[in-house]
Write an enzyme that holds these catalytic residues in place. Structure first.
Site, PDB file in Angstrom:
ATOM      1  N   CYS A  56       3.150  -3.315  -0.352  1.00  0.00           N
ATOM      2  CA  CYS A  56       3.904  -2.792   0.793  1.00  0.00           C
ATOM      3  C   CYS A  56       5.368  -2.500   0.497  1.00  0.00           C
ATOM      4  O   CYS A  56       5.822  -1.358   0.596  1.00  0.00           O
ATOM      5  CB  CYS A  56       3.834  -3.780   1.957  1.00  0.00           C
ATOM      6  SG  CYS A  56       2.207  -4.417   2.347  1.00  0.00           S
ATOM      7  N   HIS A 119      10.383  -4.412   6.266  1.00  0.00           N
ATOM      8  CA  HIS A 119       9.904  -5.094   5.066  1.00  0.00           C
ATOM      9  C   HIS A 119      10.763  -4.868   3.832  1.00  0.00           C
ATOM     10  O   HIS A 119      10.310  -5.034   2.708  1.00  0.00           O
ATOM     11  CB  HIS A 119       8.457  -4.696   4.765  1.00  0.00           C
ATOM     12  CG  HIS A 119       7.650  -5.832   4.194  1.00  0.00           C
ATOM     13  ND1 HIS A 119       6.347  -5.691   3.782  1.00  0.00           N
ATOM     14  CD2 HIS A 119       7.972  -7.132   3.977  1.00  0.00           C
ATOM     15  CE1 HIS A 119       5.889  -6.844   3.336  1.00  0.00           C
ATOM     16  NE2 HIS A 119       6.863  -7.731   3.445  1.00  0.00           N
ATOM     17  N   ASP A 257       1.076   3.111   2.798  1.00  0.00           N
ATOM     18  CA  ASP A 257       1.949   2.509   1.784  1.00  0.00           C
ATOM     19  C   ASP A 257       1.176   1.940   0.598  1.00  0.00           C
ATOM     20  O   ASP A 257       1.755   1.703  -0.464  1.00  0.00           O
ATOM     21  CB  ASP A 257       2.842   1.427   2.402  1.00  0.00           C
ATOM     22  CG  ASP A 257       2.056   0.285   3.021  1.00  0.00           C
ATOM     23  OD1 ASP A 257       0.817   0.401   3.154  1.00  0.00           O
ATOM     24  OD2 ASP A 257       2.671  -0.743   3.382  1.00  0.00           O
ATOM     25  N   ASN A 258      -0.108   1.702   0.769  1.00  0.00           N
ATOM     26  CA  ASN A 258      -0.965   1.261  -0.336  1.00  0.00           C
ATOM     27  C   ASN A 258      -2.418   1.360   0.122  1.00  0.00           C
ATOM     28  O   ASN A 258      -2.696   1.638   1.292  1.00  0.00           O
ATOM     29  CB  ASN A 258      -0.641  -0.159  -0.807  1.00  0.00           C
ATOM     30  CG  ASN A 258      -0.510  -1.176   0.305  1.00  0.00           C
ATOM     31  OD1 ASN A 258       0.558  -1.740   0.542  1.00  0.00           O
ATOM     32  ND2 ASN A 258      -1.610  -1.429   1.004  1.00  0.00           N
TER      33      ASN A 258
END
Length: 444
Positions: A56, A119, A257-258
């Site tokens: 992330c 994050h 994001d992934n």
């Protein structure tokens, strides 16, 4: 040269944690994402789009800086080739020396807002206001913190205050995020203010959650409920843009994001389609993402691109849309995708797969070379790397590229039969089906 001469009223990036195979437009059989599928039908689908990290935080840092994690400081140095949020000598967040996208967009008069998952640092010195964001309302999932825009100084609350029921998965948080987005868009449109919205919802990240009206509505369990609510929210945002009459002046991009976190499956993990592994790995399932570009009146409907794209490209593309140039005092890894989106061009570029501070693989054209897969020994890996990594083009010719952060390589490798495959069928740049589109190569 700018490829268009209009005035872009607004742009938005929708970022989630989803797998390549989670959307109907990408082949998910339950077809529970009608709004995102419609977005794809009205815009352009990217089949070969990648994140910059299988985790992330580094991928989000890469999106907002246009730079690989090994350049922007969001990679680990405290465990070789291990996934981590930051190096051990950086405690808490994104380095202050990095220039973030909203900080640069302010120069073009944009009002910027992030809703959802930040994050990139929970300590005050790493808050997004340090980098130009306004009115923060976001969830830094690492601590489950929510920052309220109406309270100064910020009041920090844990996600449990939003009553995420860890047994049933019920939470109204996505609805709060949705309303915040709709209100922000309405306010900027009323004041004729150009804006940038970064809508980063984390409902598909464990602990997965959905509001009451979506619980139990999916064939895919709680994760599917969360996907359905996100899909519904995206549909409402796009409809809101259309009702306000600003959709043709608004560029919207949806991606992840992934890859889907298979470690959380089956109840709290998604689908990476035909690709191997998932989040935290540099196999295709960990880094190839669903991606959709939407811009009515500019992007021809029903477009499909085989351009090798990256979340870092959203940095350069957004600046181009705003009439700005990328910073010239640092290496920018993202490319401007407007020639791809508006003219259907293909830009030759490699994709680097990093895990922490280790280059694990590189893709060039249809081929991907793995230098280390965690299945071979460190001794074997060191021996291979000492020889210098090499990549094969589709026509068996020698190619060269820049190896971040400073090295340049030019090396010839012999073709050998594939050791194993990540996907047995794929599309080439002409859209034709080919066998073994991505191969895990051994050195010849």
């Amino acid at each position: 040269m700018r490829l268009w001469k209009g005035t872009l009223t607004s742009s938005g990036v929708f970022l989630f944690q989803m797998g390549w195979g989670d959307l109907g437009a990408f082949g998910e059989p339950s077809k529970e994402t009608p709004n995102l599928d419609q977005m794809a039908a009205e815009g352009m689908l990217f089949l070969d789009f990648y994140t910059a990290s299988p985790l992330c935080s580094p991928s989000r840092a890469a999106l907002l800086t246009g730079r690989l994690p090994v350049r922007n400081g969001f990679y680990t140095t405290n465990g070789h080739a291990r996934n981590a949020y930051t190096p051990q000598d950086i405690v808490g967040g994104i380095p202050d020396s990095e220039l973030l996208l909203p900080e640069l967009l302010k120069k073009a008069g944009y009002t910027n807002k992030i809703i959802g998952k930040w994050h990139l640092g929970h300590r005050p010195q790493f808050h997004p206001l340090r980098h130009g964001e306004k009115n923060p309302f976001f969830d830094a999932y690492s601590l489950g913190l929510i920052f309220f825009p109406s309270l100064i100084p910020f009041i920090l609350r844990y996600y449990e205050d939003f009553k995420i029921d860890l047994k049933t998965g019920e939470s109204n948080l996505t609805q709060l995020y949705l309303q915040e987005a709709l209100d922000f868009i309405s306010k900027q449109q009323a004041s004729q203010q150009p804006f940038f919205l970064y809508w980063a919802i984390d409902a598909t990240h464990a602990p997965v959650y959905a509001s009451k009206q979506f619980l139990g509505t999916s064939q895919r369990g709680l994760y599917g409920d969360a996907v359905r609510e996100i899909d519904d929210s995206v549909g409402k945002i796009l409809k809101h843009l259309q009702q306000l009459g600003i959709s043709e002046n608004t560029f919207v991009f949806f991606t992840s994001d992934n890859g889907a976190a298979l470690i959380s499956a089956p109840k709290q993990g998604g689908s990476n389609g035909p690709f191997l592994c998932g989040k935290q790995t540099t196999f295709e399932g960990g880094m190839r993402e669903p991606a959709i570009a939407w811009w009515p009146g500019h992007i021809p409907a029903g477009g499909v691109s085989h351009q090798l794209g990256s979340v870092m490209d959203l940095f350069s593309t957004s600046l181009s849309l705003a009439g700005l140039q990328p910073p010239s005092d640092r290496q920018i890894d993202g490319i401007d995708l407007l020639p791809v989106i508006l003219q259907g061009k293909l830009i030759d570029r490699p994709i680097f797969y990093y895990r922490g501070n280790e280059l694990m693989a590189v893709r060039a054209g249809l081929y991907k070379a793995h230098y280390w897969t965690w299945s071979n020994s460190w001794e074997e890996h060191s021996k291979v790397m000492a020889q210098g990594p090499g990549i094969l083009g589709t026509d068996r010719k020698e190619i060269s590229f820049s190896l971040p952060p400073t090295k340049s390589i030019q090396h010839r490798t012999a073709l050998v039969p594939p050791k194993s495959t990540e996907t047995r069928r794929g599309k080439n740049n002409e859209g034709k089906t080919v066998e073994n589109a991505l191969w895990l190569w051994e050195r010849g």
